[in-house]
Design a protein around this motif. Structure first.
Motif, PDB file in Angstrom:
ATOM      1  N   LEU A 548       0.840  -1.197   0.000  1.00  0.00           N
ATOM      2  CA  LEU A 548       0.000   0.000   0.000  1.00  0.00           C
ATOM      3  C   LEU A 548       0.879   1.251   0.000  1.00  0.00           C
ATOM      4  O   LEU A 548       1.673   1.472   0.918  1.00  0.00           O
ATOM      5  CB  LEU A 548      -0.919   0.006   1.219  1.00  0.00           C
ATOM      6  N   VAL A 549       0.746   2.062  -1.047  1.00  0.00           N
ATOM      7  CA  VAL A 549       1.483   3.316  -1.184  1.00  0.00           C
ATOM      8  C   VAL A 549       0.534   4.473  -0.885  1.00  0.00           C
ATOM      9  O   VAL A 549      -0.611   4.475  -1.361  1.00  0.00           O
ATOM     10  CB  VAL A 549       2.047   3.472  -2.608  1.00  0.00           C
ATOM     11  N   VAL A 550       0.995   5.445  -0.118  1.00  0.00           N
ATOM     12  CA  VAL A 550       0.189   6.634   0.170  1.00  0.00           C
ATOM     13  C   VAL A 550       1.000   7.864  -0.218  1.00  0.00           C
ATOM     14  O   VAL A 550       2.108   8.080   0.277  1.00  0.00           O
ATOM     15  CB  VAL A 550      -0.224   6.703   1.662  1.00  0.00           C
ATOM     16  N   ASN A 551       0.440   8.658  -1.112  1.00  0.00           N
ATOM     17  CA  ASN A 551       1.097   9.858  -1.646  1.00  0.00           C
ATOM     18  C   ASN A 551       0.563  11.091  -0.925  1.00  0.00           C
ATOM     19  O   ASN A 551      -0.623  11.424  -1.034  1.00  0.00           O
ATOM     20  CB  ASN A 551       0.832   9.966  -3.151  1.00  0.00           C
ATOM     21  N   ASN A 564      -1.487   3.961  10.228  1.00  0.00           N
ATOM     22  CA  ASN A 564      -2.656   3.191   9.819  1.00  0.00           C
ATOM     23  C   ASN A 564      -2.358   2.167   8.726  1.00  0.00           C
ATOM     24  O   ASN A 564      -3.277   1.684   8.072  1.00  0.00           O
ATOM     25  CB  ASN A 564      -3.766   4.152   9.376  1.00  0.00           C
ATOM     26  N   GLY A 565      -1.062   1.831   8.576  1.00  0.00           N
ATOM     27  CA  GLY A 565      -0.749   0.670   7.768  1.00  0.00           C
ATOM     28  C   GLY A 565      -0.090   0.892   6.434  1.00  0.00           C
ATOM     29  O   GLY A 565       0.086  -0.066   5.669  1.00  0.00           O
ATOM     30  N   ASP A 597       9.771   1.360  10.244  1.00  0.00           N
ATOM     31  CA  ASP A 597      10.339   0.273   9.445  1.00  0.00           C
ATOM     32  C   ASP A 597       9.568   0.090   8.132  1.00  0.00           C
ATOM     33  O   ASP A 597       9.277  -1.031   7.711  1.00  0.00           O
ATOM     34  CB  ASP A 597      10.349  -1.032  10.247  1.00  0.00           C
ATOM     35  N   LYS A 598       9.237   1.211   7.481  1.00  0.00           N
ATOM     36  CA  LYS A 598       8.532   1.193   6.198  1.00  0.00           C
ATOM     37  C   LYS A 598       9.428   1.794   5.117  1.00  0.00           C
ATOM     38  O   LYS A 598      10.565   2.187   5.376  1.00  0.00           O
ATOM     39  CB  LYS A 598       7.214   1.973   6.306  1.00  0.00           C
ATOM     40  N   THR A 797      -6.461   4.981   4.633  1.00  0.00           N
ATOM     41  CA  THR A 797      -5.320   4.070   4.700  1.00  0.00           C
ATOM     42  C   THR A 797      -5.669   2.827   5.518  1.00  0.00           C
ATOM     43  O   THR A 797      -5.348   1.696   5.120  1.00  0.00           O
ATOM     44  CB  THR A 797      -4.109   4.780   5.327  1.00  0.00           C
ATOM     45  N   ARG A 798      -6.338   3.039   6.620  1.00  0.00           N
ATOM     46  CA  ARG A 798      -6.706   1.904   7.490  1.00  0.00           C
ATOM     47  C   ARG A 798      -7.646   0.954   6.768  1.00  0.00           C
ATOM     48  O   ARG A 798      -7.482  -0.276   6.826  1.00  0.00           O
ATOM     49  CB  ARG A 798      -7.355   2.416   8.780  1.00  0.00           C
ATOM     50  N   LEU A 799      -8.635   1.484   6.056  1.00  0.00           N
ATOM     51  CA  LEU A 799      -9.578   0.632   5.344  1.00  0.00           C
ATOM     52  C   LEU A 799      -8.874  -0.205   4.270  1.00  0.00           C
ATOM     53  O   LEU A 799      -9.099  -1.417   4.144  1.00  0.00           O
ATOM     54  CB  LEU A 799     -10.665   1.492   4.698  1.00  0.00           C
ATOM     55  N   TYR A 800      -8.046   0.452   3.478  1.00  0.00           N
ATOM     56  CA  TYR A 800      -7.354  -0.273   2.409  1.00  0.00           C
ATOM     57  C   TYR A 800      -6.396  -1.310   2.977  1.00  0.00           C
ATOM     58  O   TYR A 800      -6.261  -2.411   2.427  1.00  0.00           O
ATOM     59  CB  TYR A 800      -6.626   0.712   1.485  1.00  0.00           C
TER      60      TYR A 800
END
Length: 836
Positions: A548-551, A564-565, A597-598, A797-800
């Motif tokens: 999961l990538v978040v921009n 949130n993951g 650690d991401k 983010t949490r849902l995905y």
């Protein structure tokens, strides 16, 4: 000035081709029935295309064919065959957007020159250098550049540089517009733009109020004026531009004739070394009359703000010729005081204060009660009108009958407008055949002899006059006899039919000689084309995991995503809060990511103009120190700079228009280890890109996607006084939206470079279909969170993340409650519909 510059004309039909060539184009660009960025032009079929090339080449005019759309995997075989056809018929170059298409052309038709379309969004020297290293011979620069930027690129470029000099402008950077695609499914990248920029919009604030009510603004806020550089040609030549391109493949042939003829005469004056270049006012009037939305020099002298926009009318406005001084309701006529000429046969339009436009065909008119055929400035003329008009209403001429007659003379007559002069030498003697040698001004020649052996004349020996009468019969060819040399020995006789036949064959030989210079060596019978097999598609391994990538563009959003993951944070590039990214921002974000650690991916801007390269270089130096997991690029020039100044893994973002497997392969060989697929692909097309051993593929699954990125800013132009040279930055005072005629509202944000981003009115959401993407083998999915608040980023983010971990076992699927968490105003993008 003695530099030779090419005048390149648009051609959308056979008549436009004739108009372009006869009015003086050095080269033309046109499209076939497929793979061209003007799919709604008449264009040319296979045989028509071959005939068009021959027609142009006989006259010494080059032909470039547009292959400038994104191409789907299923079309690659057809594309390869089409390209080989273009090679065989002698096309001089192909204009390309898709780098996968370029790769195929190089494989199946080596030696066919490549021109980089403006759809490639090349706007700096590094972009030109990248294409030079990859086999291109010419680059069409983005229309957003200034004269200084064009000059800087030309002076250091090893490639030919082409720029647009006249015609319609896109408000968005070409190749970066998704608005037509996302709104109506008609993709500009696939040649089917529906021109949503020419529609009316209202700029509204958070309360839904029209903020331009007091700004004296029209409603066509995204509609630019037309480009006109007739006054700027000397500077463009001095800058080193090699080709002047006229826009207009959708325009009628009369437009092509007038515009090309006007620019031809101007370029000839300049290249002939004319000491003082003064544009004739009549030429500017003709350009305006044939079509205009008013004129602009775009960004050549900097940002013009509202002065660049045709906000009151998105289509042809004609030329203002006067005002109404009297309306006679009984006779249904209006009296116009003229500022310009008006003739019988013209079409005029009254701009009525209330009620829009009233059009009229001037079939009759009178002055002082007497019928007249034409009227001059200063006269008052009476014409019939179809609806009431008012005193002081402005009147515009939208059709000039005399100008149109002159324009049509370039392509509607049976004779060639500009025939090629030839010298003919005829020799005849008793006992020998009569020979004819034709030579043109370019040094080409054709020779033929009669089959008949000349005999002694018994009654009427051949004379110079008799021979001249036959040789002059060149009316159906492109040649005209300029000089005749006759050498007749004695009194001889040769039948006139034999002379005519020899003349015809000499002409054919001369034509073959003129065409021979364009011939190419034959291609090999077979050429390898990379065509991915359907059974090669990659399936997700049981132990595999979709990341999961978040921009995002703010530290608080980074924190929300990490907690949130999110597996990968994408940070940088353009901010949607108008603030620049500082070194301490990158340092803080990196520290947060490492603590969790991401992975971290630093972004670069989509647009990096010449004056902004130093800022990018400073960022790259910082990235080398901080060592993120990857650096994301979205433009060819940026890719070139990053490859030269950064040693980190590279990610290719969706502005690179990754649309087919060959393009994937191209960028993988350029060192990109991961790629974001084009948001214009549907699920089946995405699946075709999931091939073993290729770059890791990422798909956009959530957020407000950018539909347009533009140097023009509607907020600053109409609220900030941008046209004065200094903007008061009203964008910082609150959020704004553009509301269209269907009540959809599109968020408008400005980045740290004062560029405008128009976002989609609907938020992309693929939460309900995330398990399918996982099963297909998509390695990464991405949330676009720059428009979101930290709280929204956290929730999404949490849902995905939960669905990625649990798949269809997630309670939302088992209890059929997805609609309770998905926003109401959402879109699935193109995943289920694709684009035309």
């Amino acid at each position: 000035m003695n530099r030779v510059v090419e005048l390149l004309a648009p051609v959308g039909s056979q008549e436009a081709l004739i108009a372009a060539v006869e009015s003086g184009a050095d080269a033309v660009y046109l499209g076939g029935k497929a793979f061209g960025a003007r799919a709604y032009a008449p264009n040319f079929g296979g045989e028509e295309l071959a005939a068009a090339v021959k027609y142009a080449h006989l006259r010494g005019v080059l032909v470039y064919v547009t292959v400038n759309t994104l191409v789907d995997n299923s079309e690659l075989a057809e594309l390869a065959a089409y390209v080989r056809h273009l090679y065989h018929i002698g096309v001089d170059a192909v204009i390309v957007q898709d780098l996968g298409v370029a790769r195929i052309i190089q494989e199946v038709a080596p030696g066919l020159p490549l021109h980089a379309s403006t759809q490639m969004t090349v706007h700096n020297l590094e972009g030109v250098r990248f294409l030079a290293a990859n086999g291109f011979t010419r680059v069409v620069l983005a229309r957003e550049l200034s004269l200084a930027e064009i000059q800087a690129i030309c002076r250091q470029s090893s490639l030919e540089i082409e720029v647009f000099v006249h015609g319609a402008l896109c408000v968005c950077y070409s190749g970066q517009c998704l608005m037509s695609s996302m709104i109506g499914g008609r993709s500009g990248n696939r040649g089917r733009c529906a021109q949503p920029c020419r529609l009316p919009y209202t700029l509204i604030d958070q309360q839904g109020q029209n903020v331009l009510q007091q700004a004296d603004a029209g409603e066509y806020l995204l509609s630019p004026k037309d480009l006109n550089t007739l006054d700027v040609l000397p500077e463009l030549i001095q800058a080193g531009v090699g080709s002047f391109k006229i826009e207009g493949r959708m325009k009628r042939p009369e437009y092509v004739a007038v515009v090309v003829d006007t620019y031809r005469r101007a370029v000839d004056r300049l290249t002939a070394g004319e000491q003082e270049y003064i544009v004739d006012e009549a030429d500017q009037k003709d350009l305006a009359q044939i079509f205009n939305r008013d004129f602009t020099t775009a960004y050549l002298y900097g940002k013009q703000g509202r002065k660049m926009m045709s906000d009151r009318r998105p289509n042809n406005r004609g030329v203002r010729i006067g005002r109404v001084i009297q309306y006679n309701p009984g006779r249904k006529t209006a009296v116009i005081k003229l500022d310009e000429t008006l003739n019988q046969g013209d079409m005029i339009e009254f701009w009525v204060k209330v009620g829009g436009r009233v059009t009229a065909h001037v079939s009759q008119m009178s002055a002082d009660g007497c019928p007249v055929q034409g009227a001059s400035p200063g006269m008052a003329v009476e014409v019939a009108v179809t609806a009431p008009v008012k005193v002081n209403d402005r009147v515009f001429k939208t059709f000039d009958a005399k100008l149109m007659t002159r324009a049509r003379s370039f392509f509607s007559g049976a004779q060639t407008v500009h025939p090629l002069p030839v010298t003919a030498t005829v020799e005849v003697a008793p006992g020998k055949p009569l020979s004819i040698l034709l030579q043109d001004k370019d040094g080409f020649s054709g020779r033929a002899e009669t089959g008949f052996i000349a005999e002694k004349a018994l009654k009427r020996p051949l004379t110079r006059e008799a021979i001249a009468k036959q040789i002059e019969r060149l009316g159906t060819t492109i040649f005209v006899l300029q000089e005749l040399g006759c050498h007749i020995e004695g009194e001889v006789m040769v039948p006139l039919s034999e002379i005519n036949d020899a003349r015809r064959r000499a002409v054919e030989e001369l034509e073959r000689a003129r065409l021979q210079r364009f011939e190419r060596p034959p291609l090999p019978e077979t050429s390898r084309v990379f065509l991915p097999a359907a059974n090669q598609r990659k399936k997700k391994d049981d132990g595999g995991r979709t990341e999961l990538v978040v921009n995002v563009d703010h530290r608080d959003k980074v924190k929300a995503a990490l907690e949130n993951g999110a597996d990968i944070i994408m940070f940088g590039g353009e901010s949607f809060n108008h603030k620049p990214f500082l070194a301490e921002d990158y340092q803080a974000v990196l520290a947060m990511v490492r603590k969790h650690d991401k992975k971290i991916r630093f972004s670069t801007p989509r647009i990096v103009k010449e004056g902004q390269k130093s800022g990018l270089l400073a960022d790259l130096a910082l990235f080398n120190q901080l060592q993120p997991d990857a650096v994301s690029v979205g433009n060819l020039g940026t890719l070139q700079m990053v490859k030269e100044h950064c040693s980190l893994p590279l990610h290719g973002d969706y502005p690179l228009n990754i649309y087919n497997a060959v393009t994937v392969e191209f960028f993988r060989h350029q060192g990109l280890s991961s790629l974001t697929a084009s948001p214009e692909l549907n699920l089946a097309q995405v699946e075709q890109l999931l091939i073993p051993y290729h770059a890791v593929l990422e798909c956009l699954v959530h957020g407000y996607l950018t539909l347009m990125i533009s140097e023009y800013c509607a907020i600053g132009s109409f609220l900030g006084g941008l046209h004065t040279g200094r903007c008061t930055t009203p964008c910082l005072k609150g959020p704004y939206w553009l509301k269209d005629r269907k009540e959809e509202v599109f968020p408008v944000v400005t980045d740290q470079y004062c560029r405008m981003h128009i976002l989609n009115a609907k938020e992309l959401s693929m939460l309900a279909h995330l398990p399918r993407l996982m099963q297909m083998g998509v390695e990464r999915v991405r949330i676009e969170g720059k428009k979101s608040t930290p709280q929204q980023v956290a929730k999404v983010t949490r849902l995905y993340k939960e669905v990625l971990e649990q798949g269809e076992e997630h309670p939302l699927f088992r209890q059929d409650k997805l609609d309770t968490v998905e926003p109401g105003n959402i879109t699935r993008g193109h995943y289920f519909r694709g684009v035309l």
